[in-house]
Design an enzyme around this catalytic site. Structure first.
Site, PDB file in Angstrom:
ATOM      1  N   GLU A 178     -12.522  39.502 -84.390  1.00 28.85           N
ATOM      2  CA  GLU A 178     -11.887  39.869 -83.114  1.00 28.85           C
ATOM      3  C   GLU A 178     -12.574  41.058 -82.450  1.00 28.85           C
ATOM      4  O   GLU A 178     -12.325  41.356 -81.299  1.00 28.85           O
ATOM      5  CB  GLU A 178     -10.413  40.190 -83.359  1.00 28.85           C
ATOM      6  N   GLY A 204     -25.517  35.656 -85.766  1.00 31.55           N
ATOM      7  CA  GLY A 204     -26.943  35.999 -85.773  1.00 31.55           C
ATOM      8  C   GLY A 204     -27.262  37.084 -86.780  1.00 31.55           C
ATOM      9  O   GLY A 204     -26.472  37.367 -87.692  1.00 31.55           O
ATOM     10  N   ASP A 205     -28.422  37.707 -86.596  1.00 32.78           N
ATOM     11  CA  ASP A 205     -28.877  38.738 -87.537  1.00 32.78           C
ATOM     12  C   ASP A 205     -27.943  39.949 -87.528  1.00 32.78           C
ATOM     13  O   ASP A 205     -27.732  40.595 -88.557  1.00 32.78           O
ATOM     14  CB  ASP A 205     -30.302  39.179 -87.188  1.00 32.78           C
ATOM     15  N   THR A 249     -31.633  35.489 -82.413  1.00 35.58           N
ATOM     16  CA  THR A 249     -32.949  35.402 -83.060  1.00 35.58           C
ATOM     17  C   THR A 249     -32.849  34.608 -84.359  1.00 35.58           C
ATOM     18  O   THR A 249     -33.674  33.750 -84.637  1.00 35.58           O
ATOM     19  CB  THR A 249     -33.492  36.823 -83.370  1.00 35.58           C
ATOM     20  N   GLY A 516     -31.550  44.383 -85.457  1.00 35.72           N
ATOM     21  CA  GLY A 516     -30.829  44.058 -84.224  1.00 35.72           C
ATOM     22  C   GLY A 516     -29.763  45.082 -83.860  1.00 35.72           C
ATOM     23  O   GLY A 516     -29.042  44.889 -82.883  1.00 35.72           O
TER      24      GLY A 516
END
Ligand SMILES: CCCCCCCCCCCCC/C=C/[C@@H](O)[C@H](COP(=O)(O)O)NC(=O)CCCCC
Ligand SMILES: Nc1ncnc2c1ncn2[C@@H]1O[C@H](COP(=O)(O)OP(=O)(O)O)[C@@H](O)[C@H]1O
Ligand SMILES: [Ca+2]
Length: 555
Positions: A178, A204-205, A249, A516
């Site tokens: 959340e 993602g990363d 990515t 990231g």
């Protein structure tokens, strides 16, 4: 492919109304078309299939009602009276099939038999073999970032992954996050980790980074290890992590599985793969900042990330735009890098060989690392400081990158450091010194071609266990004085550059891109921890050259 070994079962069964000799051993399920005539038939070669038991997803008993058989989608298919009169009992085996570019699919084959008892015997024998595989997860904790990448995480999980987990009998506890750091904090403080065989990250990363922060932190606290001390030997995490790619990515998934495909990742989780992975700890003044498994980048990659965060609404395309902008901006940064070269290991960053499934370099260096750790523990000295000599480089850089793995991703299929290893206890320190825009473009373009991005006079790469970076604006007076003595002339030019920002090395400050995420400090101390975590992956598989040679039926 393994040899079949002792047969547990051998029967004549049918596949699409054709007779096959079907056999099951502890390692292989094989079905070979029966040849009715011993005479060689050029248009009907002997067809033989085999699947490793470790890659069977599940076995399903086919229901039959009023002369119809239920299909996988729940619809009913009429059994052809003439064809299958005596072969009404059926079971379906679901297994991993390899497709192009490291993708896996769930394939299925339905066997029919004449005898209900035989059919049950087959089903229970295959199920027994599957149950004996202890490395398969049964209960998983799943975190979904609904806002990663193109905001498809929830849909990807529900449509592509959850049905496969259900087929394989894997139960899940799903948490849709959340807010940022929801998954990290839940893992750190709340999650009942004993109940689970693994954690799945849908995102993602950046989302993966949250998961490892939660898991590593929790493991250290449970084992009374102080994560703030950069010299501590960290405790390895026992729970494996699966990555369902749904970010921008997704380089950690790509570099460990070979593709960013949710179905392939789900299948690697189901079969219970295990890939150890190095983790770098990042400290500032003896205070823990973050962990990194892929890219730690100051200068170019730090600036791309900072700029792209303002363009998050664009989705993954934000990196292309920010990449172009930062390339044109062409900032260079001054600072001091010191590093501890990795000694005694095999492999260098300039090797032609790549880290692959069952990598011998990772195995050798991993062993070396644990032997050393044991020795140091007995000697009671810190492994890093006594491990060799620090080297120091001062200068102006466009980019300072540390890649603990290749960082291969769809943008650069060979990655930032193509020969880096997933689990060798080192990181590749890449220094791109100040150069012209044209030269920097040559370097960047080589990430996408066969040419060596390190074979340029302004680029150097070192395989290291530990490194430190201090930007010039954070250097102490004594360090600056040392700089001045060593490099007086150079300092005068520095001043000229500052007065003329167009030359590209104005004293701009960059930030570190840590998998990231932007780091809050620029002066950092980085240390590689060998095989600290494990993924549900197996590294990049070498594509089979001649399919038939790997097939035991062909031998
Ligand atoms: C002119 C052609 C230039 C081509 C250069 C290509 C070089 C690309 C190497 C990319 C390495 C990426 C390493 C991974 C970084 C990720 O951790 C990070 C965050 O990912 P995510 O959470 O999924 O968004 N991604 C980036 O920092 C993006 C870097 C893009 C650089 C262009
Ligand atoms: N529910 C959420 N709301 C907002 N941010 C989130 C949420 N869940 C995770 N995040 C954060 O989103 C960031 C990006 O996530 P990620 O899945 O890596 O996507 P991307 O690859 O597009 O950057 C991460 O820093 C993560 O901490
Ligand atoms: Ca490594």
């Amino acid at each position: 492919m393994e040899r079949p070994g002792r047969l547990l079962l051998l029967s004549e069964l049918r596949v699409r109304n054709t007779a096959y000799d079907v056999s099951l051993s502890r390692s292989l399920l094989t079905w070979k078309r029966r040849v009715s005539s011993p005479v060689y038939h050029p248009f009907r070669p002997s067809v033989c299939h085999s699947v490793s038991v470790s890659e069977i997803i599940s076995v399903r008993e086919e229901e039959e009602e009023n002369g119809s058989r239920r299909r996988e989608d729940g619809s009913w298919k009429k059994i052809k009276e003439r064809e299958e009169k005596d072969y009404r009992q059926a079971f379906t085996v679901l297994y991993v099939e390899r497709c192009r570019q490291h993708r896996w699919r769930c394939a299925e084959v339905t066997f029919t038999c004449s005898d209900a008892a035989l059919c049950q015997h087959w089903i229970s024998s295959i199920r027994e073999q599957l149950a004996a595989i202890t490395s398969r997860p049964k209960h998983l904790l799943v975190y979904i970032n609904p806002y990663g990448g193109k905001r498809q995480g929830k849909r990807i999980y529900e449509q592509k992954v959850a049905p496969l987990f259900a087929l394989a009998g894997v139960s899940t506890h799903v948490i849709v996050t959340e807010f940022a750091n929801h998954a990290r904090d839940h893992l750190k403080m709340e999650a009942e980790l004993k109940k689970f065989d693994g954690v799945v990250c849908v995102g993602g990363d950046g989302m993966f980074s949250e998961i490892i922060h939660g898991l590593i932190w929790r493991t250290q606290i449970d084992n009374s290890v102080d994560p703030n001390c950069p010299d501590e030997t960290l405790s390895t995490c026992s729970l494996r992590i699966g990555i369902i790619p749904a970010g921008s990515t997704d380089c950690i998934c790509f570099a460990t599985v070979g593709t960013n495909d949710p179905v392939t990742s789900a299948l690697h989780i189901i079969v219970g793969d295990s890939q150890p992975m190095d983790v770098c700890s990042v400290h500032h003044n003896n205070t823990f900042l973050r962990y990194s498994v892929s890219l730690l980048g100051y200068g170019f990659y730090g600036d791309v990330l900072t700029d792209s965060e303002r363009k998050r609404w664009m989705g993954p395309a934000r990196y292309d735009l920010s990449g172009l902008k930062m390339f044109l901006t062409h900032h260079c940064y001054e600072g001091t890098v010191s590093y501890l070269p990795a000694r005694g290991i095999i492999g260098t960053p300039r090797d032609a060989a790549r880290c692959q499934s069952g990598c011998v370099v990772c195995q050798h260096n991993g062993r070396l690392h644990s032997e050393r750790a044991e020795r140091y523990e007995m000697d009671d000295t810190s492994d890093c400081e006594s491990d060799g000599e620090w080297r120091t480089i001062r200068g102006k850089f466009l980019a300072i990158n540390a890649a603990s793995m290749s960082c291969a991703c769809p943008r650069s299929p060979k990655g930032l450091s193509p020969a880096a290893h997933l689990a060798d206890g080192t990181t590749d320190l890449i220094l791109v010194r100040k150069c012209s825009r044209f030269d920097f473009l040559r370097h960047l373009l080589r990430h996408t071609s066969k040419d060596d991005q390190f074979d340029l006079t302004f680029v150097e790469v070192h395989r290291v266990r530990r490194f430190r970076f201090t930007p010039r604006h954070c250097q102490s007076d004594s360090e600056l004085e040392l700089d001045l003595q060593e490099n007086g002339k150079h300092q005068i030019f520095s001043q000229i550059c500052r007065d003329h920002p167009a030359c590209g090395c104005a004293p701009a400050y960059s930030s570190w891109n840590c998998d990231g995420e932007i780091l809050t400090h620029t002066a950092i101390d980085v240390r590689a921890h060998c095989q600290l975590i494990k993924l549900f992956a197996r590294g990049i598989e070498e594509p089979p050259v001649f399919e038939d040679l790997t097939n035991p039926c062909a031998i």
